[in-house]
Design a protein around this motif. Structure first.
Motif, PDB file in Angstrom:
ATOM      1  N   LEU A   2      76.290  50.236   7.423  1.00  0.00           N
ATOM      2  CA  LEU A   2      76.663  50.689   8.971  1.00  0.00           C
ATOM      3  C   LEU A   2      78.108  50.357   9.052  1.00  0.00           C
ATOM      4  O   LEU A   2      78.696  50.749   9.742  1.00  0.00           O
ATOM      5  CB  LEU A   2      75.929  49.583   9.930  1.00  0.00           C
ATOM      6  CG  LEU A   2      74.539  50.090  10.385  1.00  0.00           C
ATOM      7  CD1 LEU A   2      73.881  48.790  11.355  1.00  0.00           C
ATOM      8  CD2 LEU A   2      74.553  51.357  11.119  1.00  0.00           C
ATOM      9  N   HIS A   3      78.569  49.214   8.374  1.00  0.00           N
ATOM     10  CA  HIS A   3      80.192  49.191   8.480  1.00  0.00           C
ATOM     11  C   HIS A   3      81.140  50.290   8.081  1.00  0.00           C
ATOM     12  O   HIS A   3      82.289  50.416   8.505  1.00  0.00           O
ATOM     13  CB  HIS A   3      80.601  47.722   7.733  1.00  0.00           C
ATOM     14  CG  HIS A   3      80.622  47.980   6.225  1.00  0.00           C
ATOM     15  ND1 HIS A   3      79.326  48.102   5.571  1.00  0.00           N
ATOM     16  CD2 HIS A   3      81.393  48.190   5.374  1.00  0.00           C
ATOM     17  CE1 HIS A   3      79.444  48.288   4.438  1.00  0.00           C
ATOM     18  NE2 HIS A   3      80.834  48.493   4.108  1.00  0.00           N
ATOM     19  N   ILE A  10      77.999  54.538  16.046  1.00  0.00           N
ATOM     20  CA  ILE A  10      77.116  53.484  16.417  1.00  0.00           C
ATOM     21  C   ILE A  10      76.605  53.321  17.725  1.00  0.00           C
ATOM     22  O   ILE A  10      75.341  53.161  17.940  1.00  0.00           O
ATOM     23  CB  ILE A  10      77.826  52.171  16.135  1.00  0.00           C
ATOM     24  CG1 ILE A  10      78.414  51.911  14.621  1.00  0.00           C
ATOM     25  CG2 ILE A  10      76.973  50.772  16.667  1.00  0.00           C
ATOM     26  CD1 ILE A  10      77.453  51.335  13.464  1.00  0.00           C
ATOM     27  N   TYR A 154      69.829  36.063  19.846  1.00  0.00           N
ATOM     28  CA  TYR A 154      70.497  37.076  20.987  1.00  0.00           C
ATOM     29  C   TYR A 154      70.062  36.553  22.287  1.00  0.00           C
ATOM     30  O   TYR A 154      69.099  35.894  22.482  1.00  0.00           O
ATOM     31  CB  TYR A 154      69.805  38.230  20.584  1.00  0.00           C
ATOM     32  CG  TYR A 154      70.179  39.227  19.726  1.00  0.00           C
ATOM     33  CD1 TYR A 154      71.303  40.064  19.976  1.00  0.00           C
ATOM     34  CD2 TYR A 154      69.872  39.110  18.156  1.00  0.00           C
ATOM     35  CE1 TYR A 154      71.965  41.075  18.702  1.00  0.00           C
ATOM     36  CE2 TYR A 154      70.328  39.733  17.339  1.00  0.00           C
ATOM     37  CZ  TYR A 154      71.545  40.563  17.403  1.00  0.00           C
ATOM     38  OH  TYR A 154      71.946  41.471  16.592  1.00  0.00           O
ATOM     39  N   HIS A 196      77.989  42.762  24.716  1.00  0.00           N
ATOM     40  CA  HIS A 196      77.805  44.303  25.239  1.00  0.00           C
ATOM     41  C   HIS A 196      77.392  44.245  26.486  1.00  0.00           C
ATOM     42  O   HIS A 196      76.388  43.672  26.958  1.00  0.00           O
ATOM     43  CB  HIS A 196      76.807  44.610  24.103  1.00  0.00           C
ATOM     44  CG  HIS A 196      76.499  46.348  24.784  1.00  0.00           C
ATOM     45  ND1 HIS A 196      77.473  47.348  24.330  1.00  0.00           N
ATOM     46  CD2 HIS A 196      75.388  47.015  25.084  1.00  0.00           C
ATOM     47  CE1 HIS A 196      77.064  48.330  24.606  1.00  0.00           C
ATOM     48  NE2 HIS A 196      75.856  48.382  25.229  1.00  0.00           N
TER      49      HIS A 196
ATOM     50  N   GLU B 205      69.536  47.466  21.649  1.00  0.00           N
ATOM     51  CA  GLU B 205      69.397  48.082  20.307  1.00  0.00           C
ATOM     52  C   GLU B 205      70.884  48.363  19.912  1.00  0.00           C
ATOM     53  O   GLU B 205      71.206  48.081  18.623  1.00  0.00           O
ATOM     54  CB  GLU B 205      68.486  49.213  20.222  1.00  0.00           C
ATOM     55  CG  GLU B 205      68.014  49.651  18.812  1.00  0.00           C
ATOM     56  CD  GLU B 205      66.932  50.493  18.920  1.00  0.00           C
ATOM     57  OE1 GLU B 205      65.783  50.194  19.451  1.00  0.00           O
ATOM     58  OE2 GLU B 205      67.095  51.549  18.255  1.00  0.00           O
ATOM     59  N   THR B 206      71.611  48.901  20.568  1.00  0.00           N
ATOM     60  CA  THR B 206      73.179  49.232  20.439  1.00  0.00           C
ATOM     61  C   THR B 206      73.835  47.739  20.370  1.00  0.00           C
ATOM     62  O   THR B 206      74.540  47.820  19.142  1.00  0.00           O
ATOM     63  CB  THR B 206      73.792  49.981  21.723  1.00  0.00           C
ATOM     64  OG1 THR B 206      73.008  51.213  21.860  1.00  0.00           O
ATOM     65  CG2 THR B 206      74.986  50.250  21.446  1.00  0.00           C
ATOM     66  N   LEU B 207      73.547  46.776  21.147  1.00  0.00           N
ATOM     67  CA  LEU B 207      74.296  45.598  20.604  1.00  0.00           C
ATOM     68  C   LEU B 207      73.768  45.070  19.178  1.00  0.00           C
ATOM     69  O   LEU B 207      74.663  44.684  18.379  1.00  0.00           O
ATOM     70  CB  LEU B 207      73.791  44.497  21.701  1.00  0.00           C
ATOM     71  CG  LEU B 207      73.923  43.033  21.295  1.00  0.00           C
ATOM     72  CD1 LEU B 207      75.723  42.802  21.169  1.00  0.00           C
ATOM     73  CD2 LEU B 207      73.364  42.184  22.434  1.00  0.00           C
ATOM     74  N   PHE B 208      72.518  45.167  18.782  1.00  0.00           N
ATOM     75  CA  PHE B 208      72.012  44.868  17.604  1.00  0.00           C
ATOM     76  C   PHE B 208      72.988  45.703  16.386  1.00  0.00           C
ATOM     77  O   PHE B 208      73.183  44.983  15.471  1.00  0.00           O
ATOM     78  CB  PHE B 208      70.420  45.227  17.557  1.00  0.00           C
ATOM     79  CG  PHE B 208      69.763  44.895  16.112  1.00  0.00           C
ATOM     80  CD1 PHE B 208      69.543  43.613  15.914  1.00  0.00           C
ATOM     81  CD2 PHE B 208      69.722  45.882  15.226  1.00  0.00           C
ATOM     82  CE1 PHE B 208      69.021  43.234  14.508  1.00  0.00           C
ATOM     83  CE2 PHE B 208      69.029  45.923  13.931  1.00  0.00           C
ATOM     84  CZ  PHE B 208      68.800  44.374  13.733  1.00  0.00           C
ATOM     85  N   PHE B 209      72.824  46.859  16.652  1.00  0.00           N
ATOM     86  CA  PHE B 209      73.683  47.966  15.667  1.00  0.00           C
ATOM     87  C   PHE B 209      74.958  47.354  15.587  1.00  0.00           C
ATOM     88  O   PHE B 209      75.591  47.289  14.334  1.00  0.00           O
ATOM     89  CB  PHE B 209      73.628  49.252  16.111  1.00  0.00           C
ATOM     90  CG  PHE B 209      72.195  49.930  15.783  1.00  0.00           C
ATOM     91  CD1 PHE B 209      71.852  49.828  14.676  1.00  0.00           C
ATOM     92  CD2 PHE B 209      71.603  50.484  16.595  1.00  0.00           C
ATOM     93  CE1 PHE B 209      70.560  50.638  14.296  1.00  0.00           C
ATOM     94  CE2 PHE B 209      70.473  51.268  16.568  1.00  0.00           C
ATOM     95  CZ  PHE B 209      70.060  51.386  15.445  1.00  0.00           C
ATOM     96  N   TYR B 210      75.817  46.837  16.681  1.00  0.00           N
ATOM     97  CA  TYR B 210      77.031  46.523  16.534  1.00  0.00           C
ATOM     98  C   TYR B 210      77.406  45.210  15.849  1.00  0.00           C
ATOM     99  O   TYR B 210      78.107  45.158  14.767  1.00  0.00           O
ATOM    100  CB  TYR B 210      77.691  46.258  17.870  1.00  0.00           C
ATOM    101  CG  TYR B 210      78.361  47.494  18.592  1.00  0.00           C
ATOM    102  CD1 TYR B 210      79.447  48.254  18.029  1.00  0.00           C
ATOM    103  CD2 TYR B 210      77.896  47.859  19.894  1.00  0.00           C
ATOM    104  CE1 TYR B 210      79.760  49.213  18.548  1.00  0.00           C
ATOM    105  CE2 TYR B 210      78.330  48.958  20.461  1.00  0.00           C
ATOM    106  CZ  TYR B 210      79.411  49.656  19.666  1.00  0.00           C
ATOM    107  OH  TYR B 210      79.754  50.744  20.336  1.00  0.00           O
ATOM    108  N   VAL B 211      76.312  44.372  16.014  1.00  0.00           N
ATOM    109  CA  VAL B 211      76.244  42.937  15.310  1.00  0.00           C
ATOM    110  C   VAL B 211      76.068  43.362  13.784  1.00  0.00           C
ATOM    111  O   VAL B 211      76.500  42.747  12.795  1.00  0.00           O
ATOM    112  CB  VAL B 211      75.041  42.020  15.848  1.00  0.00           C
ATOM    113  CG1 VAL B 211      74.825  40.835  14.941  1.00  0.00           C
ATOM    114  CG2 VAL B 211      75.464  41.628  17.194  1.00  0.00           C
ATOM    115  N   LEU B 212      74.882  44.196  13.220  1.00  0.00           N
ATOM    116  CA  LEU B 212      74.545  44.293  12.072  1.00  0.00           C
ATOM    117  C   LEU B 212      75.892  45.112  11.452  1.00  0.00           C
ATOM    118  O   LEU B 212      76.380  44.819  10.084  1.00  0.00           O
ATOM    119  CB  LEU B 212      73.523  45.613  12.174  1.00  0.00           C
ATOM    120  CG  LEU B 212      72.577  45.620  10.931  1.00  0.00           C
ATOM    121  CD1 LEU B 212      71.794  44.169  10.768  1.00  0.00           C
ATOM    122  CD2 LEU B 212      71.495  46.595  11.174  1.00  0.00           C
ATOM    123  N   GLN B 213      76.658  45.956  12.054  1.00  0.00           N
ATOM    124  CA  GLN B 213      77.958  46.671  11.654  1.00  0.00           C
ATOM    125  C   GLN B 213      78.726  45.534  11.192  1.00  0.00           C
ATOM    126  O   GLN B 213      79.328  45.487   9.862  1.00  0.00           O
ATOM    127  CB  GLN B 213      78.643  47.568  12.723  1.00  0.00           C
ATOM    128  CG  GLN B 213      79.701  48.049  12.362  1.00  0.00           C
ATOM    129  CD  GLN B 213      80.452  48.945  13.429  1.00  0.00           C
ATOM    130  OE1 GLN B 213      80.322  48.425  14.511  1.00  0.00           O
ATOM    131  NE2 GLN B 213      81.094  49.950  13.150  1.00  0.00           N
TER     132      GLN B 213
END
Lengths: 219, 219
Positions: A2-3, A10, A154, A196, B205-213
Motif C-alpha cells: 500500500l505504501h 487509497i 482504533y 480521519h 475502512e479508509t482510515l484502516f487503509f491509511y494506517v496500513l499504508q
C-alpha cells in the motif's frame, strides 16, 4: 504494498471494495471499468489506473472478475490481524453507529471489516452497563485500562465538540493507530495516530458546492 | 465561477471554510498556508493552488486574512438563495442529524450554511407530529406535496438500505438538486440530481487503509 499507492487511490479503495461486494451480492460475475464508472461516479481511466496498483486484476475488453477482485482486497486486508476498536460517546450518532456495526452482515466473511468494534464508552452513569447493539457501555474512567487490556488500536470518536480534544489527548501513548473523528471539530494528536474526520455538515456543504458547480457550468 | 474549479478543489472547499470559521472563532486574524497545512493535513502547495481559484486572497509571506477569506466564501455561497432541505428517515442517525442541524450555531451568519433543514419525514406513525431538534416529523406519504409546496431542493437520506432506492425514485422529477445519501447503499437517480454519499463503514475502512499504508511505508 500500500505504501507505493498514491493517497488519492487509497481514498477510493473502500468505495471499490463496497461496489464489488454489492456486485457479488447480486450474482454479477464480471464487470467492465465503464460499468463501474457509472455505478460509482469515478471515470474509467482513473479506475483502471487505481486497479493497476492492486495487481493484474483485469484484462482489456474482458473487465474484472468480481470474485478475483474481492479476493485481492481480502488479501490486502488479511495482511493484518483484526484490529479492535471502541466507540466513545453514546449520543444519537454513537447509538446509530453501534446498531449499524452490530448488524449481522459484518459477520459474513466477504463483508468482514478489518476493524472490529468491541466496546462503547460514555461518561453518563445511566448508560454504563447497558447493551446497545450487542456491545456493552463502559464508563469513560475505565478507558485507559480497557485499551491496554484489549489491545485497542482504533477509536471512533462521537463525543460533543467541546469534549473532543480532551478525550483525544487521553488516547495518546496507548498504542492507538487511528481515530475516526465524528465529533464535528478538528482534533490534534501525536503524529503516530492517524485521524480521519467525517463532518456531516461539511458533507452537506460539499454536495451544495458540487450542485453549484454543475449549475454554473450550464449557464 | 465554480465550474472552472477542479473537482478535487471543490471537495476541499467545505474543509477550508470550516477551518477559517474556527480560526475566526479563536480570534486569529491571519494565517499562513504552512499553518493551514498542519491544521487540515493538506500540503501547502495544494492549499495555495486551491485558493488561487478563489481569487486574490493571499500574499506571499503575509498569508491569508481570515475575515477576507470568510467573506469570499460567503460571496460564493450567497450567489444562491438559501436552499431548503428535508431529512427522510428518523432512526438514530436521523435524530443525531436533526439535533445537530438544530444547534444554535447555525443561526450565526458566519456559520450559516447554504442549505436549511426545514422538516423531517418517516413512515412510523408514532413519530409523526413529534418535534425533534426544532423540526416537525411528517408522514412520508405527504413528501411529494411538501417538496412542491416548500420548494425543497436538497434531501438528506437516512432510511434503511432496503428502502433507499424506492425513496430515491420517488424524489425524481420534483426539482430536487442534491441528495446526501447516508443510507449505506448506492442509489441510482436521474442525472439532474447530484448524489453525495457518506458511508461510515467505508470511512472506517479508509482510515484502516491509511494506517496500513503508513505502517508498510515504515518497514
Amino acid at each position: 504494498m500500500l505504501h507505493t499507492i498514491p493517497n488519492a487511490t487509497i481514498k477510493r479503495l473502500a468505495l471499490y471494495r463496497r461496489c464489488f461486494i454489492e456486485l457479488y451480492d447480486k450474482g454479477i460475475k464480471r464487470v467492465q471499468s465503464g460499468e463501474l464508472s457509472q455505478r460509482i461516479g469515478v471515470d474509467s481511466a482513473t479506475i483502471r489506473r487505481d486497479f493497476s496498483y492492486l495487481g493484474e486484476l483485469g484484462r482489456q475488453g474482458y473487465g474484472y472478475e468480481v470474485r478475483t477482485v474481492l479476493e485481492a482486497f481480502n488479501n490486502l486486508l488479511k495482511t493484518e490481524e483484526t484490529q479492535h476498536a471502541v466507540i466513545i460517546g453514546i449520543g444519537n450518532l454513537g447509538r446509530a453507529l453501534l446498531n449499524y456495526f452490530s448488524s449481522d452482515k459484518f459477520n459474513d466473511l466477504i463483508f468482514k471489516t478489518p476493524v472490529d468494534l468491541i466496546a462503547a464508552f460514555d461518561i453518563k452513569e445511566s448508560l454504563v452497563g447497558q447493551q446497545i447493539g450487542n456491545l456493552e457501555v463502559h464508563h469513560l474512567s475505565g478507558l485507559k485500562a480497557y485499551i491496554e487490556k484489549h489491545q485497542i488500536t482504533y477509536v471512533i470518536l462521537t463525543v460533543p465538540p467541546a469534549a473532543a480534544q480532551k478525550v483525544a489527548n487521553s488516547l495518546e501513548g496507548l498504542g492507538i493507530k487511528g481515530i475516526l473523528n465524528l465529533s464535528s471539530t478538528v482534533i490534534n494528536v501525536a503524529e503516530d495516530i492517524r485521524v480521519h474526520e467525517v463532518d456531516l455538515n461539511m458533507e452537506l456543504e460539499t454536495l451544495f458546492f458540487y450542485v453549484l458547480q454543475k449549475e454554473q457550468g450550464k449557464k
